[in-house]
Design a protein around this motif. Structure first.
Motif, PDB file in Angstrom:
ATOM      1  N   MET A 658       0.567  -1.246  -0.441  1.00 42.83           N
ATOM      2  CA  MET A 658       0.104  -0.184  -0.237  1.00 42.83           C
ATOM      3  C   MET A 658       0.523   0.858  -0.059  1.00 42.83           C
ATOM      4  O   MET A 658       1.614   1.895   1.253  1.00 42.83           O
ATOM      5  CB  MET A 658      -1.137  -0.161   1.477  1.00 42.83           C
ATOM      6  N   PRO A 659       0.839   2.687  -1.191  1.00 44.22           N
ATOM      7  CA  PRO A 659       1.177   3.473  -0.931  1.00 44.22           C
ATOM      8  C   PRO A 659       1.474   4.298   0.052  1.00 44.22           C
ATOM      9  O   PRO A 659      -0.232   4.787   0.258  1.00 44.22           O
ATOM     10  CB  PRO A 659       1.017   3.713  -2.355  1.00 44.22           C
ATOM     11  N   PRO A 660       1.795   5.062   0.737  1.00 44.57           N
ATOM     12  CA  PRO A 660       1.713   5.812   1.693  1.00 44.57           C
ATOM     13  C   PRO A 660       0.720   7.220   1.333  1.00 44.57           C
ATOM     14  O   PRO A 660       1.968   7.858  -0.168  1.00 44.57           O
ATOM     15  CB  PRO A 660       2.568   6.783   2.407  1.00 44.57           C
ATOM     16  N   LEU A 661       0.708   8.080   1.536  1.00 44.93           N
ATOM     17  CA  LEU A 661       0.079   9.238   1.069  1.00 44.93           C
ATOM     18  C   LEU A 661       1.325  10.125   1.165  1.00 44.93           C
ATOM     19  O   LEU A 661       0.921  11.112  -0.122  1.00 44.93           O
ATOM     20  CB  LEU A 661      -1.231  10.102   2.259  1.00 44.93           C
ATOM     21  N   ARG A 662       2.382  10.375   1.261  1.00 45.77           N
ATOM     22  CA  ARG A 662       3.431  11.205   1.479  1.00 45.77           C
ATOM     23  C   ARG A 662       4.255  10.840   0.320  1.00 45.77           C
ATOM     24  O   ARG A 662       5.277  11.553  -0.540  1.00 45.77           O
ATOM     25  CB  ARG A 662       4.935  10.787   2.280  1.00 45.77           C
ATOM     26  N   GLU A 666       0.088  14.246  -5.240  1.00 41.91           N
ATOM     27  CA  GLU A 666      -0.421  14.095  -6.393  1.00 41.91           C
ATOM     28  C   GLU A 666      -1.783  13.820  -6.216  1.00 41.91           C
ATOM     29  O   GLU A 666      -3.098  14.507  -6.866  1.00 41.91           O
ATOM     30  CB  GLU A 666      -0.348  13.860  -8.052  1.00 41.91           C
ATOM     31  N   ASP A 667      -2.143  12.944  -5.293  1.00 41.84           N
ATOM     32  CA  ASP A 667      -3.836  12.715  -4.791  1.00 41.84           C
ATOM     33  C   ASP A 667      -4.462  13.337  -3.595  1.00 41.84           C
ATOM     34  O   ASP A 667      -5.778  13.468  -3.547  1.00 41.84           O
ATOM     35  CB  ASP A 667      -3.933  11.317  -4.546  1.00 41.84           C
ATOM     36  N   ILE A 668      -3.619  13.985  -3.172  1.00 47.98           N
ATOM     37  CA  ILE A 668      -4.300  14.612  -1.875  1.00 47.98           C
ATOM     38  C   ILE A 668      -5.063  15.819  -2.031  1.00 47.98           C
ATOM     39  O   ILE A 668      -6.869  16.101  -1.814  1.00 47.98           O
ATOM     40  CB  ILE A 668      -2.951  15.833  -0.612  1.00 47.98           C
ATOM     41  N   PRO A 669      -4.907  16.675  -3.129  1.00 47.28           N
ATOM     42  CA  PRO A 669      -6.496  17.437  -4.131  1.00 47.28           C
ATOM     43  C   PRO A 669      -7.381  17.259  -3.886  1.00 47.28           C
ATOM     44  O   PRO A 669      -8.960  17.027  -3.377  1.00 47.28           O
ATOM     45  CB  PRO A 669      -5.619  18.274  -5.203  1.00 47.28           C
ATOM     46  N   ILE A 670      -7.568  15.441  -4.576  1.00 49.38           N
ATOM     47  CA  ILE A 670      -8.351  15.060  -4.950  1.00 49.38           C
ATOM     48  C   ILE A 670      -8.936  14.508  -3.373  1.00 49.38           C
ATOM     49  O   ILE A 670     -10.486  13.501  -3.547  1.00 49.38           O
ATOM     50  CB  ILE A 670      -8.502  13.379  -5.362  1.00 49.38           C
ATOM     51  N   ALA A 694      -4.609  26.607   1.839  1.00 52.26           N
ATOM     52  CA  ALA A 694      -4.077  25.172   2.930  1.00 52.26           C
ATOM     53  C   ALA A 694      -3.832  24.395   2.146  1.00 52.26           C
ATOM     54  O   ALA A 694      -3.687  23.045   2.675  1.00 52.26           O
ATOM     55  CB  ALA A 694      -6.033  25.391   3.232  1.00 52.26           C
ATOM     56  N   LEU A 695      -4.095  24.464   0.818  1.00 52.59           N
ATOM     57  CA  LEU A 695      -3.856  23.146  -0.187  1.00 52.59           C
ATOM     58  C   LEU A 695      -2.315  23.024  -0.172  1.00 52.59           C
ATOM     59  O   LEU A 695      -2.157  21.977   0.246  1.00 52.59           O
ATOM     60  CB  LEU A 695      -4.336  23.565  -1.126  1.00 52.59           C
ATOM     61  N   GLU A 696      -1.497  23.959  -0.175  1.00 55.36           N
ATOM     62  CA  GLU A 696      -0.356  23.852   0.130  1.00 55.36           C
ATOM     63  C   GLU A 696       0.119  23.548   1.601  1.00 55.36           C
ATOM     64  O   GLU A 696       1.106  22.829   1.199  1.00 55.36           O
ATOM     65  CB  GLU A 696       0.439  25.591   0.095  1.00 55.36           C
ATOM     66  N   LYS A 697       0.118  23.969   2.340  1.00 50.74           N
ATOM     67  CA  LYS A 697      -0.458  23.576   3.708  1.00 50.74           C
ATOM     68  C   LYS A 697      -0.345  22.086   3.617  1.00 50.74           C
ATOM     69  O   LYS A 697       0.832  21.245   4.375  1.00 50.74           O
ATOM     70  CB  LYS A 697      -1.160  24.405   5.124  1.00 50.74           C
ATOM     71  N   LEU A 698      -1.435  21.672   3.408  1.00 54.75           N
ATOM     72  CA  LEU A 698      -2.095  19.992   2.876  1.00 54.75           C
ATOM     73  C   LEU A 698      -0.324  19.415   2.363  1.00 54.75           C
ATOM     74  O   LEU A 698      -0.136  18.171   2.810  1.00 54.75           O
ATOM     75  CB  LEU A 698      -3.151  20.120   2.396  1.00 54.75           C
ATOM     76  N   LEU A 699      -0.184  20.050   1.323  1.00 57.18           N
ATOM     77  CA  LEU A 699       0.486  19.658   0.329  1.00 57.18           C
ATOM     78  C   LEU A 699       2.493  18.806   0.492  1.00 57.18           C
ATOM     79  O   LEU A 699       2.766  18.138   0.867  1.00 57.18           O
ATOM     80  CB  LEU A 699       0.826  19.887  -0.610  1.00 57.18           C
ATOM     81  N   VAL A 700       2.950  19.904   2.161  1.00 60.68           N
ATOM     82  CA  VAL A 700       4.030  19.802   2.389  1.00 60.68           C
ATOM     83  C   VAL A 700       4.215  18.847   3.678  1.00 60.68           C
ATOM     84  O   VAL A 700       5.099  19.010   4.286  1.00 60.68           O
ATOM     85  CB  VAL A 700       4.099  21.176   2.931  1.00 60.68           C
ATOM     86  N   HIS A 701       2.373  18.160   4.119  1.00 66.11           N
ATOM     87  CA  HIS A 701       2.789  17.646   5.607  1.00 66.11           C
ATOM     88  C   HIS A 701       3.017  17.017   5.474  1.00 66.11           C
ATOM     89  O   HIS A 701       2.898  15.519   4.444  1.00 66.11           O
ATOM     90  CB  HIS A 701       1.500  17.837   5.897  1.00 66.11           C
ATOM     91  N   ASP A 702       3.922  15.776   5.576  1.00 66.09           N
ATOM     92  CA  ASP A 702       3.974  14.136   5.360  1.00 66.09           C
ATOM     93  C   ASP A 702       3.117  13.156   5.872  1.00 66.09           C
ATOM     94  O   ASP A 702       3.185  12.033   5.800  1.00 66.09           O
ATOM     95  CB  ASP A 702       5.760  13.878   6.663  1.00 66.09           C
ATOM     96  N   TRP A 703       2.256  13.321   6.666  1.00 68.30           N
ATOM     97  CA  TRP A 703       0.944  12.477   6.809  1.00 68.30           C
ATOM     98  C   TRP A 703       1.588  11.571   6.991  1.00 68.30           C
ATOM     99  O   TRP A 703       1.063  10.277   6.976  1.00 68.30           O
ATOM    100  CB  TRP A 703       0.250  12.219   5.701  1.00 68.30           C
TER     101      TRP A 703
END
Length: 890
Positions: A658-662, A666-670, A694-703
């Motif tokens: 299973m691929p981690p979200l980090r 490119e799937d984070i906006p979806i 907010a989207l940039e903040k989501l994209l740079v987070h490690d999750w």
């Protein structure tokens, strides 16, 4: 602001100048010389050393290959001589063994192999039939029979002891020093001594028996001269003159005895010797009939490695064991090459190894080349240093003059504390370009830098507050892989998700077990559910077991079940998850936490596809596809002995990572857009968007919590915002949240009978749904379900005692079985008649047709049980798999 930056740089430079006053007073010419000359010197030294190392290595390799060619040629020459003599001896064995034929044979051999044949004997059944001819300086002489006994190491006795030789076989004997007394030959006063290798072969009598044996004695000095020839200027491989350093060859047998070494080719009659060959080695001296042989001790490892290779029929190169005082000055350049010598003793078995030839090269050609190379590099280094110094002095004067002028003008500008164009005459193109570029930069900085900085800040602030049009970016959130449904965590258009969706399709098409590995929150259980729904088992149950949420005994009972009376609380039978999911899929979550006993039981059940419930005497077969999942590295657990390797490879038939979200940002906006829409529908509020910030903040987070953490983050932000846009300050990640509850609840809904597709997604036992919710399950769901992930379902009676409800859920036959009489198949007679009537009227029918014909009172599981029992009893025949399964008359 610009002036402040330049001033700070100037002050920093002034501080460095004060601290490094000595080096700052050096001119560019002096710095270039101090920097380049040592560098050039180092480069030349390194290049010289590397060149010397490579040249010595390849020169030594070339010498080794040349020596190998010579060594192989020596071995080939000796093999050809021995084979030719063998064939001639075999031809002679078919002739009458009289004196005339033997003399004629010796004459032929003397013409083709001068000095090679020393003795020829025929040893008959009795001594009276024996003949012995000896080649001496006076010619071929015959030895009288009464004198056979006075010959030391003669050919008669060894031939008489031969046993087991068949016509066509030729035996190659060990060397023997034969001594013929002077009384044997008239006119001689001294004994004749020869070191001989004998070839012995039977002489057939024409009736299937053996008349006697022929013994051909080969002079060892003649074989030695083959080695001497290839080490001389008359060698067939002679190409260029070599100095007279120590280079020689020697012959050793298959037991490691050194028998002789090459000598000066101009002295063919020189006595056999092993002096040079045994130099630097200690060992044993002398064989039984040959006292000059030498065998090194086992401590000579390189020698015995060579003997082992020769015994195995291999040739090669070996390093010599040299003492410390005999080591070379620069590098060891002594080596030996070796090759086996084969002889055809038995044509049926093929050539056998009778010994080997070693060629020793102790020349110092590589050392001489190294000394010459050092001399050349010394001259090149000194010349290069002088030339580099002259070039630096000459060029530094020309190159640095315009730079000095430009630096002086810039220094004056800094002293004036103002930005202005430099005033200097360019002495070359580069200095002019540098001056013009500096002037343009100063003008641009003075006019625009502050304005641009402020404007950029305002634009960036506005952009961060803009709403991102996620709807246009998320038109197909599920990509081309899985159909849209309630698997919100399996959506995405990244390559990782497309690959995962492809794996799910392929895994669903196969019937093999699946191992899913991934971090927490990546959707392992959703992936298992997707595989089940797309497989042929979609109409069967899907049961999830959390192996980490139960102790060993509860997990064993949950998986394999028990019979009534197996233990104190066993009031009824319990089938267990394997039998309950028969025809469907069993999902084992957190498989890495299973104890050794559970692992052993799982391995056996998966191997034989049968199990025995606790307390039962009979094994039950099951048809279950097992999907296991873990967030641990099972291979590491296997290596540490905490997980069985056989169970690991049994589960890992199909492997899904299973691929981690980090790894798929490119799937984070979806995903964010999907969760926003899903939460809007659930809460009944208008859809909320995301700002660019907010989207940039989501994209740079490690999750670290993956998709689950993303959903929790958006849910938390949406709960505390009142506008229609989420800004960056509204988002708080799990490690930042102040007491925010993280709830993961899957609502339980009863499947309506008409919606058969929806009902098939959740496993049902006795009309109840299994809840696959994880650690947090609502109270209503607990009351209306059988939670396998929490162990045996303990429900309380009014008096407070506990009873096992799960055993009722897994009881056979199903709870809604018709109480009317049953036939031999164990199925109600009424339902048997209905099934047979469907088969006669329609020809073939599906499980859904049968269930509808029985009415709404019969569940899917009961229908499957009936049809499986009728097929097993031979009343019906099953064709197809999955949704295409049909039942018809046999």
């Amino acid at each position: 602001m610009v002036w402040g930056a330049f001033r700070a740089k100037a002050e920093s430079d002034a501080a460095r100048v004060e601290a490094d006053r000595y080096f700052s007073s050096w001119s560019v010419r002096r710095k270039l010389m101090c920097a380049l000359i040592p560098s050039v010197l180092l480069i030349l030294v390194v290049a010289g050393y590397a060149t010397n190392w490579f040249s010595a290595r390849y020169l030594n390799q070339a010498l080794q290959r040349t020596a190998q060619v010579q060594n192989l040629a020596q071995a080939r020459e000796m093999e050809q001589v021995l084979d030719a003599l063998r064939l001639s001896l075999l031809a002679l064995s078919h002739e009458t063994p009289d004196t005339g034929h033997l003399r004629a044979a010796i004459d032929r051999w003397n013409r083709h192999f001068p000095g090679m044949v020393r003795e020829l004997a025929f040893v008959g059944a009795s001594e009276a039939d024996s003949l012995l001819l000896l080649q001496t300086a006076a010619g071929v002489q015959s030895v009288r029979r009464e004198q056979f006994g006075v010959i030391k190491a003669g050919p008669i006795a060894p031939a008489q002891k031969l046993r087991g030789l068949r016509p066509g076989d030729v035996q190659f004997s060990d060397p023997a020093e034969a001594v013929y007394p002077p009384a044997i030959f008239p006119g001689q006063t001294e004994a004749q001594s020869y070191v001989l290798f004998r070839l012995l072969t039977p002489v057939p009598d024409g009736q299937g028996g053996v008349r006697g044996y022929l013994s051909l004695g080969l002079d060892a000095r003649a074989l030695r001269n083959i080695l001497s020839l290839y080490n001389s200027s008359r060698s067939p491989l002679y190409a260029y003159p070599r100095t007279s350093e120590m280079r020689f060859s020697y012959f050793f047998d298959d037991q490691g005895w050194i028998l002789f070494q090459s000598e000066n080719f101009e002295e063919p009659d020189r006595t056999l010797s092993t002096e040079s060959a045994r130099l630097g080695m200690t060992g044993d001296y002398g064989l039984q009939d040959y006292g000059r042989a030498f065998r090194p001790l086992p401590s000579q490892e390189s020698y015995w490695r060579m003997v082992v290779d020769v015994q195995g029929g291999r040739s090669g190169v070996n390093d010599m064991d040299l003492s410390a005082d005999s080591a070379d000055l620069l590098s060891p350049s002594h080596f030996l090459v070796y090759a086996p010598v084969r002889f055809m003793e038995n044509p049926e078995k093929g050539p056998s190894i009778i010994g080997g030839i070693a060629y020793v090269d102790r020349s110092r050609l590589v050392d001489v080349a190294e000394f010459r190379h050092l001399d050349v590099m010394l001259i090149i280094t000194l010349s290069g240093m002088g030339l580099v110094a002259l070039i630096i002095v000459f060029l530094s004067r020309i190159i640095t003059a315009p730079l000095h002028g430009l630096a002086a003008d810039m220094r004056a500008m800094f002293e004036e504390k103002t930005l202005r164009p430099v005033r200097t005459s360019a002495g070359d193109l580069e200095s002019g370009l540098l001056a013009r570029a500096f002037n343009q930069l100063v003008e641009s900085l003075r006019e625009n830098q502050e304005l641009l900085r402020r404007r950029d800040e305002e634009i960036h602030k506005v952009q961060l507050r803009e709403k991102v049009p996620l709807g246009d970016e998320c038109l197909h959130p599920h990509g081309d892989g899985l159909p849209e449904g309630d698997d919100s965590e399996l959506i995405g258009q990244s390559q990782a998700m497309l690959a995962l969706q492809s794996l799910i399709r392929k895994a669903a098409a196969a019937e093999a077990d699946v191992l899913i590995v991934g971090e927490t929150g990546t959707g392992k259980e959703l992936t298992a559910g997707a595989i089940h729904r797309q497989s042929d088992r979609a109409n069967g149950p899907f049961i999830s077991i959390n192996c980490g949420g139960l102790d060993e005994n509860l997990l064993m009972d949950t998986l394999f079940g028990h019979v009534k009376g197996a233990f104190t609380e066993a009031k009824t039978d319990r089938k267990g998850a394997f039998l309950a999911s028969d025809g469907g899929t069993l999902f084992l979550d957190e498989i890495g936490t299973a104890t050794p006993a559970v692992q052993k039981a799982l391995l056996r059940a998966l191997s034989v596809r049968r199990l025995r419930p606790l307390g039962s005497d009979h094994e039950s077969e099951f048809d279950v596809r097992v999907i296991a999942a873990t967030n641990e590295n099972l291979l590491d657990l296997v290596q540490r002995g905490e997980f069985r390797d056989d169970l690991y490879y049994r589960l890992k038939v199909i492997f899904i990572q299973m691929p981690p979200l980090r790894q798929r940002p490119e799937d984070i906006p979806i995903l964010a857009n999907h969760f926003l829409r899903e939460l809007a529908r659930a809460t009944g509020r208008a859809e909320t968007g995301l700002s660019r910030g907010a989207l940039e903040k989501l994209l740079v987070h490690d999750w670290p919590g993956n998709v689950r953490e993303l959903k929790n983050c958006i849910t938390r932000a949406l709960a505390f915002t009142e506008g229609d846009v989420l800004y960056a300050e509204d988002l708080h990640f799990d490690e930042e949240a102040d007491g925010g509850d993280r709830i993961n609840v899957i609502p339980v809904r009863q499947a309506s009978p008409p919606d058969q597709a929806a009902a098939s997604r959740k496993p049902r036992v006795a009309g109840k749904e299994f809840v696959l919710a994880g650690p947090f399950v609502p109270e209503a769901a607990q009351r209306s379900s059988v939670p396998l992930s929490g162990g045996p379902d303990q429900t309380r009676k009014p008096d407070g005692s506990a009873r096992a409800a799960s055993s009722e859920a897994f009881a056979e036959p199903p709870a809604d079985v018709d109480p009317s009489p049953v036939d031999s198949a164990g199925v109600s007679s009424r339902r048997v008649r209905a099934a047979l009537r469907l088969a006669r009227e329609n020809g073939a029918f599906s499980r859904l047709d049968y269930q509808r014909a029985l009415g709404p009172g019969v569940s899917q599981r009961t229908a499957q049980y009936d049809l499986r029992a009728l097929v097993k009893a031979g009343r019906l025949r099953k064709t197809g798999k999955g949704p295409s399964t049909r039942y018809l008359l046999p």
